[in-house]
Design an enzyme around this catalytic site. Structure first.
Site, mmCIF file in Angstrom:
data_model
loop_
_atom_site.group_PDB
_atom_site.id
_atom_site.type_symbol
_atom_site.label_atom_id
_atom_site.label_comp_id
_atom_site.label_asym_id
_atom_site.label_seq_id
_atom_site.Cartn_x
_atom_site.Cartn_y
_atom_site.Cartn_z
ATOM 1 N N ILE A 1 96.261 5.867 102.745
ATOM 2 C CA ILE A 1 96.359 5.826 104.195
ATOM 3 C C ILE A 1 95.477 6.976 104.687
ATOM 4 O O ILE A 1 95.566 8.096 104.163
ATOM 5 C CB ILE A 1 97.829 5.953 104.648
ATOM 6 C CG1 ILE A 1 97.968 5.803 106.151
ATOM 7 C CG2 ILE A 1 98.469 7.226 104.177
ATOM 8 C CD1 ILE A 1 99.416 5.742 106.622
ATOM 9 N N SER A 2 94.593 6.703 105.614
ATOM 10 C CA SER A 2 93.641 7.715 106.078
ATOM 11 C C SER A 2 94.349 8.908 106.698
ATOM 12 O O SER A 2 95.438 8.790 107.248
ATOM 13 C CB SER A 2 92.697 7.117 107.128
ATOM 14 O OG SER A 2 91.937 6.075 106.570
#
Length: 98
Positions: free
Chosen positions: A68-69
């Site tokens: 997940i960024s």
């Protein structure tokens, strides 16, 4: 992903508020982006073992050997879009929840 009750506690909300303050200090100025970042429960998209890290400004592992960024990256990209009222954005395959 571990099964756990999805709860958005005051603790989580406080962590999100701190995360938004960090994003603001790093140059994110679009208040609509910051408001969105403050309400989306990022910890819902992580394994419960990583919930305590959900609002740190870092990428985290999710399923299928993906990440997940980090919140800054999501906020920066979204700010660049200059989204107006009534516009919708669909970011496919990110796992970010934003």
């Amino acid at each position: 992903m571990s099964m756990f009750k999805l709860e958005d506690s005051h603790w989580h909300k406080g962590l999100r508020k701190k995360m938004v303050e960090t994003l603001r200090r790093k140059g994110i100025s679009d208040e609509r982006v910051l408001a969105a970042m403050e309400v989306v429960p990022r910890h819902f998209f992580l394994d419960s073992a990583l919930a305590h890290l959900a609002y740190e400004d870092q990428a985290l592992p999710i399923e299928c050997e993906q990440t997940i960024s980090q919140p800054y990256t999501v906020a920066f990209q979204t700010q660049l879009l200059q989204v107006e009222k009534r516009q919708r954005i669909l970011e496919v395959g990110t796992g970010s929840g934003y």
